[in-house]
Design a protein around this motif. Sequence first.
Motif, PDB file in Angstrom:
ATOM      1  N   ALA A 181      13.906  53.742  61.627  1.00 45.98           N
ATOM      2  CA  ALA A 181      15.008  54.775  61.183  1.00 45.98           C
ATOM      3  C   ALA A 181      16.121  54.171  60.094  1.00 45.98           C
ATOM      4  O   ALA A 181      16.454  54.657  59.262  1.00 45.98           O
ATOM      5  CB  ALA A 181      15.840  55.334  62.681  1.00 45.98           C
ATOM      6  N   LYS A 182      16.285  52.966  60.465  1.00 45.59           N
ATOM      7  CA  LYS A 182      17.159  52.150  59.351  1.00 45.59           C
ATOM      8  C   LYS A 182      16.876  52.042  58.172  1.00 45.59           C
ATOM      9  O   LYS A 182      17.320  52.425  57.156  1.00 45.59           O
ATOM     10  CB  LYS A 182      17.841  50.921  60.143  1.00 45.59           C
ATOM     11  CG  LYS A 182      18.517  51.061  61.352  1.00 45.59           C
ATOM     12  CD  LYS A 182      18.845  49.542  61.795  1.00 45.59           C
ATOM     13  CE  LYS A 182      19.561  49.551  63.117  1.00 45.59           C
ATOM     14  NZ  LYS A 182      20.838  50.513  63.143  1.00 45.59           N
ATOM     15  N   GLU A 184      14.203  54.285  56.708  1.00 44.61           N
ATOM     16  CA  GLU A 184      14.529  55.434  56.167  1.00 44.61           C
ATOM     17  C   GLU A 184      15.814  55.819  55.695  1.00 44.61           C
ATOM     18  O   GLU A 184      15.875  56.241  54.614  1.00 44.61           O
ATOM     19  CB  GLU A 184      14.023  56.379  57.172  1.00 44.61           C
ATOM     20  CG  GLU A 184      13.531  57.960  56.604  1.00 44.61           C
ATOM     21  CD  GLU A 184      12.381  57.799  55.668  1.00 44.61           C
ATOM     22  OE1 GLU A 184      12.358  58.456  54.826  1.00 44.61           O
ATOM     23  OE2 GLU A 184      11.466  56.567  55.838  1.00 44.61           O
ATOM     24  N   LYS A 185      16.910  55.434  56.508  1.00 43.02           N
ATOM     25  CA  LYS A 185      17.930  55.809  55.835  1.00 43.02           C
ATOM     26  C   LYS A 185      18.567  54.976  54.773  1.00 43.02           C
ATOM     27  O   LYS A 185      18.976  55.474  53.814  1.00 43.02           O
ATOM     28  CB  LYS A 185      19.192  55.251  57.226  1.00 43.02           C
ATOM     29  CG  LYS A 185      20.461  55.650  56.811  1.00 43.02           C
ATOM     30  CD  LYS A 185      21.603  55.511  57.869  1.00 43.02           C
ATOM     31  CE  LYS A 185      22.813  56.081  57.745  1.00 43.02           C
ATOM     32  NZ  LYS A 185      23.710  55.852  58.984  1.00 43.02           N
ATOM     33  N   GLU A 188      16.615  57.258  52.101  1.00 42.29           N
ATOM     34  CA  GLU A 188      17.118  58.286  51.596  1.00 42.29           C
ATOM     35  C   GLU A 188      18.649  58.285  50.897  1.00 42.29           C
ATOM     36  O   GLU A 188      18.908  59.180  50.274  1.00 42.29           O
ATOM     37  CB  GLU A 188      17.133  59.066  52.915  1.00 42.29           C
ATOM     38  CG  GLU A 188      15.804  59.583  53.313  1.00 42.29           C
ATOM     39  CD  GLU A 188      15.849  60.127  54.671  1.00 42.29           C
ATOM     40  OE1 GLU A 188      16.881  60.439  55.350  1.00 42.29           O
ATOM     41  OE2 GLU A 188      14.578  60.901  55.038  1.00 42.29           O
ATOM     42  N   GLY A 189      19.097  57.095  51.109  1.00 39.74           N
ATOM     43  CA  GLY A 189      20.566  57.090  50.784  1.00 39.74           C
ATOM     44  C   GLY A 189      20.802  56.736  49.328  1.00 39.74           C
ATOM     45  O   GLY A 189      19.494  56.801  48.607  1.00 39.74           O
ATOM     46  N   GLU A 220      27.105  51.009  57.093  1.00 40.43           N
ATOM     47  CA  GLU A 220      26.391  52.360  57.105  1.00 40.43           C
ATOM     48  C   GLU A 220      25.127  52.445  57.818  1.00 40.43           C
ATOM     49  O   GLU A 220      24.825  53.194  58.428  1.00 40.43           O
ATOM     50  CB  GLU A 220      26.299  53.184  55.758  1.00 40.43           C
ATOM     51  CG  GLU A 220      27.906  53.255  55.181  1.00 40.43           C
ATOM     52  CD  GLU A 220      27.891  53.779  53.898  1.00 40.43           C
ATOM     53  OE1 GLU A 220      29.034  53.698  53.231  1.00 40.43           O
ATOM     54  OE2 GLU A 220      26.985  54.106  53.441  1.00 40.43           O
ATOM     55  N   VAL A 221      24.223  51.296  57.604  1.00 38.79           N
ATOM     56  CA  VAL A 221      23.016  51.364  57.990  1.00 38.79           C
ATOM     57  C   VAL A 221      22.726  50.743  59.319  1.00 38.79           C
ATOM     58  O   VAL A 221      22.019  51.139  60.316  1.00 38.79           O
ATOM     59  CB  VAL A 221      21.849  50.783  57.000  1.00 38.79           C
ATOM     60  CG1 VAL A 221      20.614  50.717  57.209  1.00 38.79           C
ATOM     61  CG2 VAL A 221      21.890  51.613  55.811  1.00 38.79           C
TER      62      VAL A 221
END
Length: 284
Positions: A181-182, A184-185, A188-189, A220-221
């Motif tokens: 998930a991290k 992917e973040k 996407e960021g 943030e991640v």
Amino acid sequence: MPLLNQYEVEAYVKGTAKRGNLSVKWNDKNEVQTDGKSVWLPRISSNTTREEAEDIMGFVAHEVTHVLHSNFDVLKNHNVRPKDSFLGAITNILEDDNVDAINAAEFWGDRQIRSSSTQRVLKRILENMAKAKASGKEMHKGGQDITTMLAWSVDNSGDYYTGVSHLSSDFEDYLDEDHKAKLEKLREGDYGHKLKALRKRLDLGRSQEVYDLAKRVFKEVFDEDPEKEEQRCKEKNEAEGSEDAEGSEGNSKEGSAKGGKGKKAQPGEGEGATGKGSKGERGT
């Protein structure tokens, strides 16, 4: 290696090192290291393979680009070191991306050499990860964090490396759901866009912006506090400094009598945190 190629490699190494005002010191050990002023390399001989020669050439090109385009005081001023801080490791990964992109844009031959060398190093890392998994060893959180950054870094390397970016999915396979998930973040960021924009900067102020981006990723991640990490590193460095001062007080005469020498930077595991090569504590 044919004799002519041996001389060609040595000429390349010396010529490249000269651009960064690095002195070349050959040794009989199979290791590479630097302190930012000199670079220690395995001695080239007729037994040196093409792959070994490419690794040596790629290492020198990478280090010289750091000398020319990285501001090493940025991490130093914040008391952060890649070897014992994940914030420092993130910075190291981002700075490595920038200098390799800068070098590849300027020297096409270096792009090819670094691509081949990096492919081999990344595949060796994956082989070691596979062996560890087969033996039943679980990857701890720190390993998951670094692997997440490594997968994302490899993702972004297609602009200046060939035959490397597809390996990102192989690293992703070792991530738990939280770290997937991290990753992917990160994808996407706007982190990748910002990283690529910084590659176009050749001024030393770029390194501070790289550090600022690393702090954003850290916060943030990975949900960590960069200010607390800087304070932790500062206190750790101060404590180590006090211990060093106490130890050196008792050994000062012995050091003087022996004509003490400066300690060479020892090669780390991988290139900074990314595992793309070896270098000293300076990171990046």
